[in-house]
Design a protein around this motif. Structure first.
Motif: not given
Length: 733
Positions: A590-608
């Protein structure tokens, strides 16, 4: 300077005051004798007051003990009722299985596990016509065993078809080796000839509520049943013994008529009241100990009907100790006052002349202290982070602290004698001048809250305008002390919004339940008509349309109920990063169809974090869908996650570069049915459900939006930023 001149002039007249030494001596002696007489009368009245105070203190202390006893009663009755209700639910499950115990085990295990947490150590299922008993107990496992001797014969079955009943806690369930009493609560399911029996460690059960009870410093609570047997007592040797004989066996040298009378005529009769009695023991102390007691009955549910009685006791010495200590202090105070009066009078008789010189020294010392006090006052004012300044009647600054001058962008001396309308903009200066006029007109302080605008600053202040008077009492200037309360105003607005959402949630729950009933009837009859109608007919198509719309309404009702249940959080845990990745996989196309660029920055040290994975995925999906709807012409969607160690929380940010939300709508976005989308594109429940899920697990959600001209955290000119903070999952809770 005027005050100092007055003191210097006054010192010249001191020798004249003491010229009549004889008259002064007589007057001082008379004052001393009158003081001694007044102190004697005061001491006598104080003794009477102390006695009256002691009686009042005992009554008030017993009233407080009554509050504790009633609180214990409510807790015990509530827990016993809970056990009975759980047994009834287990009976319903077995009824649906026609008495087949093994198929019903999966449904019974969660229910029985809850009972084990309530001091129930075993639950037995017995059919009278079968020789074996199915038991569930620690370590949360099923056992099949033979019934114990007199296992069922000890219970008196009620005449009703089904119901809850108790065994006798003493005669039928004696004291075990652990020192505790076990009782049996049973539920008879007559239609399948089956009995559920919960074996309850009643001493441990009551200990959950009574172990930590303290009345005063050392007071405690105990419980007896309808036969006068101790079910709980901090002196564990009393448990299982008669409350009428146990004390006499331990304290043979004392009589216990008072407590025996209270137990027999009041507690066993189910009365509520207070009193006192003498005992020979209290938490290790021995001797004749007078105690205060407050008692009330505990109603036992089921059959046979009965009552227990809970008592809260504490030694009278705790109260008398405080009162006697206060009386001793008052006596010492009287003696001290008498001593001071006598000594002071004697000193005055012999040191009259020397006081004149000392008075001059005091004047000099007070002058020095006044200078130091003025310097200290100036230091406090200069270091205060408040707006402090003075204005004359024309609105010109007379003084100003450094914090205020720094806020206006200069030094204090740069603003002296300047008009306030030269420093503040017109709306802010007019508010100050209006307050100034009120102070001069009414000659008293005025307090108000308003917004203050100066350059780029825009904040809420709480200001107090106080009159400064000259020696004649006329107001010559006004002192203003103002404090920045912008954060408090923002918190107040958030609190109001939270209360509004809570009220709307309650309303939504009521409306949803009212709609569910007729909606279920509509769908039920529609299903019956569909089955009776030919599939190739127009009537069949019409009925399917009704069914689809009814299901759609049902989904809306479920969303309403989910919004209304945001206070029912549990201890489920979830990996936030995994939940975000799963949602991204769903919406990536859906994002590609709507021409929306996705920027993801996830912290791998996140606890539950605390939360259900599916519900949190719904939260992220709702926010991403709203972001897509706001970027019809394309844009950038940024998703970030990080761990906040100092707050023990995980933070998730979802930010878009869409058209943003206007300031008049920002406070209403979490309200149910509120939407800015065109008709047919939204129900207005997405963000309300999102708010309910986040709040359900103890989290918070915040929104910042800039429709235009606002540089947000992604350095974009406009857009919306949603920030979610969820508590970290703690396995020990």
């Amino acid at each position: 300077m005027a005050h100092l001149q007055t003191l210097e002039n006054g010192s010249a007249y001191l020798p004249k005051i003491f010229q009549g030494n004889r008259n002064v001596r007589k007057m001082l002696i008379g004052v001393i004798l009158a003081t001694v007489f007044c102190l004697g009368v005061t001491a006598y009245l104080d003794m009477q007051a102390a006695r009256h105070l002691g009686n009042m203190a005992r009554k008030q202390f017993n009233d407080q003990q009554m509050v504790i006893a009633r609180h214990i009663r409510r807790q015990v009755e509530s827990e016993l009722s809970f056990v009975g209700k759980e047994l009834a639910r287990a009976g319903d499950i077995l009824s649906r299985e026609n008495g087949r115990i093994v198929p019903a085990r999966p449904a019974l295990e969660p229910l029985f596990s809850r009972l084990l947490e309530k001091s129930v150590f075993r639950i037995n299922i017995r059919m009278p016509d079968q020789p074996q008993v199915h038991s569930f107990g620690y370590p949360r496992q099923w056992q099949i065993r033979a019934p114990e001797p007199d296992f069922l014969s000890s219970l008196t079955l009620p005449p009703e078809p089904s119901g809850l009943f108790f065994s006798d806690p003493v005669h039928q369930s004696p004291v075990h080796q652990s020192g505790n009493i076990h009782i049996q609560m049973a539920w008879q399911v007559a239609d399948i000839n089956l009995i559920l029996i919960a074996e309850l460690d009643i001493s441990r059960f009551l200990g959950r509520f009574l172990d930590d009870v303290r009345s005063g410093s050392t007071g405690y609570a105990w419980v007896i049943d309808g036969n006068g047997i101790f079910l709980y007592h901090p002196y564990t040797r009393f448990i299982g013994k008669s409350a009428f004989s146990a004390r006499e066996k331990r304290d043979t040298g004392l009589t216990h008529h008072a407590i025996a009378f209270i137990q027999e005529n009041h507690m066993l009769a189910g009365h509520t009241g207070t009193g006192s009695y003498t005992a020979g023991w209290h938490r290790g102390l021995t001797g004749n100990i007078e105690k205060l007691i407050a008692y009330c009955p505990i109603t036992i549910p089921g059959t046979p009907a009965g009552t227990w009685s809970v008592a809260v006791v504490a030694p009278v010495s705790e109260i008398d100790g405080y009162i006697n200590q206060a009386a001793a202090w008052r006596f010492l105070l009287h003696a001290l006052v008498l001593f001071v009066v006598v000594v002071s009078g004697s000193v005055l008789l012999f040191r009259e002349i020397r006081w004149t010189n000392r008075l001059e020294d005091k004047v000099a010392q007070r002058t020095h202290d006044l200078q130091r006090s003025e310097e200290k006052y100036r230091s406090v004012v200069e270091s205060a982070e408040d707006f402090i300044f003075t204005l004359d009647q024309d609105g010109r600054f007379q003084s100003m602290n450094s914090f205020t001058a720094s806020f206006f962008g200069g030094r204090p001396e740069e603003f002296i004698h300047r008009s306030i309308d030269q420093v503040l903009n017109k709306p802010s200066s007019q508010k100050h001048l209006k307050m100034l006029d009120l102070v001069f007109r009414h000659q008293k302080s005025v307090r108000n809250e308003f917004t203050l605008q100066a350059g780029e600053h825009d904040l809420w202040v709480s200001a107090n305008f106080m009159p400064i008077r000259n020696e004649s009492g006329r107001v010559e200037s006004v002192l203003c002390i103002a404090r920045d309360v912008t954060n408090e105003k923002n918190l107040e607005r958030q609190l109001i919004n939270t209360e509004k959402l809570a009220s709307l949630g309650t309303l939504a729950a009521g409306v949803a339940h009212e709609i569910n009933n007729p909606l279920g009837v509509i769908l039920g009859f529609t299903d019956l008509l569909v089955r009776k109608t030919a599939k190739d007919s127009q009537a069949y198509e019409d009925l399917k349309t009704i069914e689809r719309q009814g299901i759609h309404c049902k989904q809306i009702v479920e969303n309403l109920l989910r919004f209304a249940r945001f206070g029912e959080g549990n201890t489920a845990s979830c990996d936030v990063n995994d939940a975000i990745r799963e949602v991204i996989n769903i919406v990536r196309h859906t994002l590609e169809m709507e021409s929306i660029d996705l920027n993801i920055e996830l912290d791998d040290t996140m606890p539950l974090v605390c939360g259900d994975s599916r519900e949190l995925q719904q939260v992220f999906l709702n926010l991403i869908n709203n972001a897509c709807a706001a970027m019809k012409q394309g844009g950038i969607l940024t998703i970030q996650s990080r761990f906040i160690s100092n707050g023990n929380k995980s933070e998730i940010k979802i930010q878009d570069t869409g058209h943003g939300i206007s300031s008049k709508h920002i406070d209403r976005i979490f309200e149910p049915f509120f939407t800015t989308k065109p008709e047919g594109e939204g129900t207005g429940l997405g963000l309300s459900v999102t708010y309910g899920i986040v709040s359900k697990y103890g989290g918070i959600i915040d929104c910042k939006s800039a429709p235009a001209g606002f540089q947000n955290e992604a350095n974009t000119a406009h857009g919306t930023l949603f920030t979610i903070k969820l508590p970290v999952f703690n396995k020990e809770i």
